[in-house]
Design a protein around this motif. Sequence first.
Motif, short mmCIF file in Angstrom:
data_model
loop_
_atom_site.label_atom_id
_atom_site.label_comp_id
_atom_site.label_asym_id
_atom_site.label_seq_id
_atom_site.Cartn_x
_atom_site.Cartn_y
_atom_site.Cartn_z
N PHE A 1 25.58 66.30 173.16
CA PHE A 1 25.30 65.69 174.47
C PHE A 1 26.55 65.91 175.32
N ASN B 1 16.44 64.24 181.96
CA ASN B 1 15.33 64.02 181.04
C ASN B 1 14.42 62.93 181.57
N ARG C 1 24.91 67.36 184.90
CA ARG C 1 24.39 66.73 183.68
C ARG C 1 22.91 67.10 183.53
N ALA C 2 22.42 67.04 182.29
CA ALA C 2 21.02 67.34 182.02
C ALA C 2 20.14 66.20 182.51
N ARG D 1 24.45 73.23 178.05
CA ARG D 1 24.87 74.13 176.98
C ARG D 1 26.23 74.73 177.31
N ASN E 1 16.68 67.71 176.98
CA ASN E 1 17.48 68.73 177.65
C ASN E 1 18.96 68.40 177.52
N ASN E 2 19.77 69.40 177.27
CA ASN E 2 21.22 69.22 177.18
C ASN E 2 21.93 70.32 177.96
N MET F 1 32.19 66.26 175.98
CA MET F 1 31.18 66.28 174.93
C MET F 1 31.37 65.07 174.02
N GLU G 1 22.81 70.20 168.81
CA GLU G 1 23.23 70.45 170.18
C GLU G 1 23.92 69.21 170.71
N SER H 1 28.29 66.63 179.46
CA SER H 1 28.26 66.70 180.93
C SER H 1 29.51 67.44 181.38
#
Length: 406
Positions: A221, A68, A65-66, A82, A79-80, A103, A219, A223
């Motif tokens: 969100f 932040n 996962r991103a 991609r 941040n996500n 998503m 974009e 994981s």
Amino acid sequence: MNVFLEALRAALTSLMAHRLRSFLTTLGILIGTASVIAVVSLVQGFSESIKAQFADIGGGTLTLRAENNNENFRTGKINNIRFKDVEALRHRVPGVGAVAPMMQVQATGASYKGRTATPDVFATTAEFQVVRARYPEFGRFIVESDDRGHRRVAVIGTQLRDDLKMPDNPVGEFLTVGGEWFKVVGMMEKRGEILGFSQDNYVIIPFDVGRAMMGHTQEPFMSVSFTVPKLEEVETVRERVKRAIRQSRDLKPGQDNDFKVEAADSVVKQFGQITTMATAVLGGIVSISLLVGGIGIMNIMLVSVTERTREIGILKALGATRRDILIQFLLEAGLLALLGGVIGIVLGFVIGQGVAALIPNFPPASVPLWVVIAAAGFSALVGVVFGIMPASKAASLDPIESLRYE
């Protein structure tokens, strides 16, 4: 041993001779123990409920996962994960098993025959069922052909079925999600609530269908959960994933990661540590009341020593030693506290169950065996500690002066 048994018999006889006073003396310990057990049972019941939610997720499941921080949120530079990170994870990292991206799709609610609801809409692949160990109650989960064929099919949660007043088995029904028609092909098993929030109010659609609905203007969100088939390679694979994702995200040497790879059960472990600490702190605070109960026992035992001065003198005249008197009074104090502790444990568990039943959707109270043993042992210890002074006073009485006492 005979001396101890005789002292125990004498202590029990003395307590039974003054039943009401003995019971009133134990009230402090009883209330204190009941408070400890009630608080601990509620915390432990809640903890067990959370752990059960993730019981099927093994240690071989990791999640990408991103990450932040406050600066990201303040500046809006979030941040996500991609899509190319997903491809890198799926095709460039040896040792990775099933990969299931998840998503969140921005959709304006769901509707069915004029009724509307606002579920969470997720898009994922067929691997999600394997990675997260979640299975449908009716119908089936999303399969690979759904994703490849961009089929408008959906799997829903039980809460959404109830909100839209769909049939008990909603498979085959049609509903709209974000203004687009979907056919329900499955309904997942019920998971219940956490802190009053339903975990069953959602729609799951094929991943590529979700990508199409999101378009290219924003974009998503996202994981990614993935499995590592060989548990002994979890840490090795974790490092490989970090290197592959750094390369995918064009991070330069020395630059901090803007993502993290964590075990899927790490949240459960952290929660377990928090609840254990909370149990210890709350139990410690509430157990202060046990000290008040101990002071009550000491007070009553001092009065008892004064009342039984002649009895003590007679015992000593008949050959009882200082040690015999000391043991008898310590046993009386310990038995009083233990009696209050045992009743308090039962009462506390009943209170915990009652409170849990009164709070909507709160899990049943649970008391681990070690808590029961610790509570009973601590209660007896409090009685013995606070009984030392009265017992010492009784043991040190002069037999001649005691026989003259009126």
